[in-house]
Scaffold this active site. Sequence first.
Site, short mmCIF file in Angstrom:
data_model
loop_
_atom_site.label_atom_id
_atom_site.label_comp_id
_atom_site.label_asym_id
_atom_site.label_seq_id
_atom_site.Cartn_x
_atom_site.Cartn_y
_atom_site.Cartn_z
N GLU A 93 0.81 -1.22 0.00
CA GLU A 93 0.00 0.00 0.00
C GLU A 93 0.84 1.27 0.00
OE1 GLU A 93 -3.78 0.07 2.17
OE2 GLU A 93 -3.21 -1.85 3.03
N HIS A 101 8.81 -27.09 3.00
CA HIS A 101 8.11 -28.27 2.47
C HIS A 101 7.60 -28.06 1.05
CE1 HIS A 101 8.14 -30.61 6.25
NE2 HIS A 101 8.22 -29.40 6.79
N LYS A 120 -13.15 -0.11 -5.12
CA LYS A 120 -14.32 0.15 -4.27
C LYS A 120 -15.37 0.95 -5.04
CE LYS A 120 -12.00 -0.07 0.22
NZ LYS A 120 -11.61 0.67 1.45
#
Length: 334
Positions: free
Chosen positions: A219, A235, A329
Amino acid sequence: MRRFLGMEMLELIRSLPNQIEEALQYELPLLEMPKRIFICGMGGSAIAGDITKTLAKNSKIAIEVVRDYSLPSYATKGDLLIASSYSGDTEETISAFEDGKSKNLTLLAISSGGKLENLAQKYEVPHIKIPQGYPPRTALGYLLTPIVKVLKNLGIIDDKTFEDYIKLPKFLQSLQEEFEKENSLAIELASKYYRRIPVIYTSTALYPVALRWKAQINENSKAFCHTMEFPEMNHNEINGIKNPAGRCEDLWVTFLQDEEDHPRVKLRFEITKELIENSIQGYSIIESKGSNWVHRIFYLIYLGDYVSLYLAKFYKEDPIAIPRISELKRRLSQ
């Protein structure tokens, strides 16, 4: 420090100690001991839940952070839902809050206003109102402290941890001069990340700190960042740091380490560095600092905040603006 694009963000970063001191004075509701705790939020509001889990690492009450529109199917009456939305209008958090109401959970809301405050009033449930006017990611003190205090009152966060938290503002203030020096560690790390891809590795216990670094770099700096926790990294991902070779050579890996890391995790860090160093640009080892767990966590959090600010400066980005999030948004609201 000379003024530059981002001076406003610097002042917001500097405000964290004052936010904590102010929020420690809030009057909070008395709640009954829950069976489980769900902390619902997104982005800068959700990170407060992640850090709460880290601070309450010895809790016998399960704490789960929910970044979604609904609660898990096993959420039920007797559980506590803490809805955290800085604006009060985060659609995922509003939806989860309504879901909690329908499932008869105990509800608590934290916001600077918005729909969440209105819903809390409608349902006659406690609402903690925090100051307006901050980008959510810069209001961590206001978002986190009420949750910490609520859990302390319930006995979920122990007295020693809370005492260390009360002393946190003074510790953070002492770090400001260190991180704002011309040759600071924060500037050094930002220079390593510039025009490279930062990768943050740490233990499971400190993974919320790595998530905070990632979000701040995304951000504030408008830069890509990757995170992974140990031992899981060993892993799968360790085998992938090879191809495409040209891209892996742009990686700058940072290991966030703590004195209480499991001995086997410490060993994994050392071996991993040796195995990947010929495939990446380089790596940095950052040890947490502080006399207790709370301060060591926040040493790393605060360092990451400053790193993201300086990286924004290198890229000549405005660390306040979040144009793509704002546009997303806007389109979602149509």
